[in-house]
Write an enzyme that holds these catalytic residues in place. Sequence first.
Site, mmCIF file in Angstrom:
data_model
loop_
_atom_site.group_PDB
_atom_site.id
_atom_site.type_symbol
_atom_site.label_atom_id
_atom_site.label_comp_id
_atom_site.label_asym_id
_atom_site.label_seq_id
_atom_site.Cartn_x
_atom_site.Cartn_y
_atom_site.Cartn_z
ATOM 1 N N HIS A 215 0.834 -1.200 0.000
ATOM 2 C CA HIS A 215 0.000 0.000 0.000
ATOM 3 C C HIS A 215 0.870 1.252 0.000
ATOM 4 O O HIS A 215 2.096 1.178 -0.085
ATOM 5 C CB HIS A 215 -0.923 0.007 1.221
ATOM 6 C CG HIS A 215 -2.090 -0.911 1.111
ATOM 7 N ND1 HIS A 215 -3.389 -0.467 0.994
ATOM 8 C CD2 HIS A 215 -2.160 -2.266 1.094
ATOM 9 C CE1 HIS A 215 -4.206 -1.508 0.911
ATOM 10 N NE2 HIS A 215 -3.475 -2.605 0.975
ATOM 11 N N GLU A 307 3.031 -0.445 4.075
ATOM 12 C CA GLU A 307 2.801 0.930 3.641
ATOM 13 C C GLU A 307 4.162 1.488 3.244
ATOM 14 O O GLU A 307 5.066 1.586 4.069
ATOM 15 C CB GLU A 307 2.188 1.754 4.781
ATOM 16 C CG GLU A 307 0.887 1.200 5.331
ATOM 17 C CD GLU A 307 -0.316 1.561 4.467
ATOM 18 O OE1 GLU A 307 -0.155 2.375 3.537
ATOM 19 O OE2 GLU A 307 -1.417 1.043 4.747
#
Length: 461
Positions: A215, A307
Amino acid sequence: MPHLFSIFLHLLFFKLVAPVTFRHHRYDELVRMLYKVHNECPYITRVYSIGRSVKGRHLYVLEFSDYPGTHEPLEPEVKYVGNMHGNEVLGRELLLQLSEFLCEEFRNGNQRIVRLVEGTRIHIMPSMNPDGYEVAAAQGQDTFGYLVGRNNANGVDLNRNFPDLNTYIYYNEKNGGPNHHLPLPDNWKSQVEPETQAVIQWIRSFNFVLSANLHGGAVVANYPYDKSFEHRVRGFRRTANTPTPDDKLFQKLAKVYSYAHGWMHQGWNCGDYFPDGITNGASWYSLSKGMQDFNYLHTNCFEITLELSCDKFPRQEELQREWLGNREALIQFLEQVHQGIKGMVLDENYNNVANAVISVSGINHDVTSGDHGDYFRLLLPGTYTVTATAPGFDPETLIVTVGPGEPKLVNFQLKRSILQATPKRKAPNSGHRNKVLPKKVQPQAAGKKELKMKQSQRGPA
């Protein structure tokens, strides 16, 4: 002259296999890149589609293996999924770079990559949300780096679209019930998007052991559970550390990526601070119906969420730096699938026993053997009491010591139960009660590789 001709061929060869350029790839370009890598390394790759998006775009996967398309017993399966949110694009580009890198290094004889490809079946999906990406890419970059295109073409956030199994596991942990492979609602297909359904069917078709979901919007390695035990309060985002039974293992997996990354482990990124560059998902913010929790609760797969960038849609000139910052971490994380224990579950005639339950005393989360009778259980170094159970067989328990290196080979050979008067069997005492065992399966024939396994390979009783 022959020497000059060989130089010419060498230069021509490297021109034909030039690495992926550091730029963003639209859908058609992404497809061409996947097939380009496959054409460069046809003997260790396979391109396949798990389904289509709302707009009909294929959800392509590039597989790396020394026997593409085939599960080899005792060889673990691992996956990377990128671009689940269409406007979070760095993971998509990193996975294209990784694909080219694996191909190039294997062909160049890099022993680390050769060993990884020959001992692991790797599945790489650069984009789970190709429709959302096209919307984001068409808009271009805005001032804050947050673009439209996060959701799929139906306007649904795919990371809030999986069946909610957390509620059931939290209930079961307090009141008894299964701790793994939680069943799906009968009408689950009508509740999810085409992309989500395709991924669910995909992860039910392969016995994945390890996974990461890439992500953007922060720089941190996030591990389950993502959903807090506590209910959300209206207008307030509840945060509470919500660990899985494998919390220490998940922390280790997250730290492997964080510390191999160029700067994630420093903690201070994007205005946030995460010690060691990792976080329990629910302690950051509670997320319901997410993909990483679903993997852990419905399959044998241990997934974390990475992330990777403050800017969800980094500029092209930043891509090379991002690749160099993530390259080693991406490789090290794949290598983490080779730890803990693995082995075969066989019957007295050396036939494979599928769907046998492997329980580890003190860890209230079981895994099951696959269709070929092989199982994989990620564990930290230590000594464990491990039990294999299957309907119609007497359970077998072994004491196993796991080291920090390669996984320990622990085979089970189950004997047919003499007393089968009652259809329901009680699970062995492994730290939890009321375990629901899988349905009875017909053992499959063992391959030559498994038939040669000797009982001396088994741990002490």
